[in-house]
Write a protein that holds these residues in place. Structure first.
Motif, PDB file in Angstrom:
ATOM      1  N   LYS A  50       0.802  -1.234   0.000  1.00  0.00           N
ATOM      2  CA  LYS A  50       0.000   0.000   0.000  1.00  0.00           C
ATOM      3  C   LYS A  50       0.828   1.275   0.000  1.00  0.00           C
ATOM      4  N   ASN A  51       2.116   1.178   0.294  1.00  0.00           N
ATOM      5  CA  ASN A  51       2.924   2.392   0.342  1.00  0.00           C
ATOM      6  C   ASN A  51       4.334   2.087  -0.148  1.00  0.00           C
ATOM      7  N   PRO A  52       5.118   3.128  -0.480  1.00  0.00           N
ATOM      8  CA  PRO A  52       6.457   2.923  -1.044  1.00  0.00           C
ATOM      9  C   PRO A  52       7.375   2.079  -0.172  1.00  0.00           C
TER      10      PRO A  52
ATOM     11  N   LEU B 281       3.076   5.070 -11.853  1.00  0.00           N
ATOM     12  CA  LEU B 281       4.267   5.874 -12.123  1.00  0.00           C
ATOM     13  C   LEU B 281       5.013   6.355 -10.879  1.00  0.00           C
ATOM     14  N   PRO B 282       4.334   6.828  -9.827  1.00  0.00           N
ATOM     15  CA  PRO B 282       5.096   7.251  -8.644  1.00  0.00           C
ATOM     16  C   PRO B 282       5.871   6.099  -7.993  1.00  0.00           C
ATOM     17  N   ILE B 283       5.254   4.931  -7.944  1.00  0.00           N
ATOM     18  CA  ILE B 283       5.921   3.764  -7.357  1.00  0.00           C
ATOM     19  C   ILE B 283       7.079   3.320  -8.232  1.00  0.00           C
ATOM     20  N   LEU B 284       6.867   3.319  -9.547  1.00  0.00           N
ATOM     21  CA  LEU B 284       7.929   2.956 -10.488  1.00  0.00           C
ATOM     22  C   LEU B 284       9.139   3.870 -10.306  1.00  0.00           C
TER      23      LEU B 284
ATOM     24  N   ALA C 275       4.820   6.009 -20.936  1.00  0.00           N
ATOM     25  CA  ALA C 275       5.117   6.749 -19.699  1.00  0.00           C
ATOM     26  C   ALA C 275       6.017   5.925 -18.778  1.00  0.00           C
ATOM     27  N   ALA C 276       5.772   4.620 -18.718  1.00  0.00           N
ATOM     28  CA  ALA C 276       6.559   3.744 -17.837  1.00  0.00           C
ATOM     29  C   ALA C 276       8.008   3.641 -18.307  1.00  0.00           C
TER      30      ALA C 276
END
Length: 273
Positions: A35-37, A79-82, A106-107
């Motif tokens: 659920k989070n980075p 995208l933020p996680i990537l 985008a990835a």
């Protein structure tokens, strides 16, 4: 047999493991688990330590009957996680599980190295053109219909013949676009019932006709836990058994939730070569 990931040649003559990282709340096994980075980075580190060559990141659930989400929602999840993953593991080979060309583009801009498309371009006619422009490896899977209706599309006159014909057409199309590295995935559980999944596994070596790397994704799927009358959380042993058979029948990449166990299967089978 090699593929080129961001300038690195990866030898697939010895099997490799692709670890699954689902960023979806509704995946059949690990939905909502990361659920989070911090949780994501911990899991990525574990998979890399356990022997994963690739990490497959998905933000759109393709389980049967899964909810459809917009392209923007998929990008917001992905995208933020990537970005965080690549910032912490700059040498990582990330595959992005998407059937949308805009998400793929985008990835790759964020540092992804492979696109894993469950529809082989059928759900976005721009996908192969974009992958060719990006010059990255392309995983093309066999599926009929969409994740929302594929369970109703399990009619085949000859399953193995139809899957082989599908890949002949798709590989020809990819070559015309200029895609250099393709990987084929027979799509266990996608528009196939349990009996058909086992038939496909039994005759997996028929796909070697294409002289293209074969990816197998059977990790904790219903073809295992329905036979054993259990549930996904109890299907690890069955997964290892079927991964062993897949490797014996020509698989080059195992796409799995449990990297350590898959790596051990590869290590033990190597003693017979």
């Amino acid at each position: 047999m090699h593929i080129n990931c961001k300038g690195n040649l990866i030898d697939l003559s010895s099997p490799k493991v692709m670890g699954i990282l689902n960023l979806t709340p509704d995946s059949f096994y690990d939905g909502g688990k990361y659920k989070n980075p911090t949780e994501v980075l911990k899991q990525v580190e574990k998979m890399l330590t356990d022997g994963a060559t690739f990490i497959d990141v998905g933000a759109y659930s393709s389980r049967p009957g899964a909810d459809h989400i917009s392209e923007e929602k998929e990008k917001q999840r992905l995208l933020p996680i990537l970005n965080e993953i690549i910032k912490h593991f700059p040498d990582i080979h990330i595959s992005v599980d998407t059937f949308r060309s805009s998400v793929a583009s985008a990835a790759v801009s964020e540092g992804a190295a492979i696109i894993n498309d469950i529809s082989a371009g059928n759900l976005d006619t721009d996908m192969m053109k974009v992958v060719a422009q990006l010059q990255i490896p392309y995983i093309m899977m066999h599926m009929k219909g969409t994740p929302q209706n594929m369970k109703k599309m399990t009619s085949y006159s000859d399953l193995i013949e139809e899957v082989n014909f599908y890949f002949s057409e798709k590989l020809h199309q990819a070559k015309q676009y200029g895609i250099n590295d393709c990987i084929i995935d027979p799509g266990f559980g996608f528009a196939k019932n349990t009996a058909q999944n086992y038939q496909l596994l039994q005759y997996l070596n028929a796909l070697q006709f294409h002289q293209t790397p074969i990816l197998v994704g059977i990790s904790r799927k219903s073809m295992i836990y329905k036979i054993l009358e259990t549930k996904p959380s109890e299907a690890l042993n069955g997964t290892s058994v079927l991964n062993t058979i897949a490797l014996q029948n020509g698989a080059h990449i195992l796409r799995v939730h449990d990297v350590k166990e898959a790596s051990e299967v590869i290590q033990l089978l190597a003693q017979f070569n």
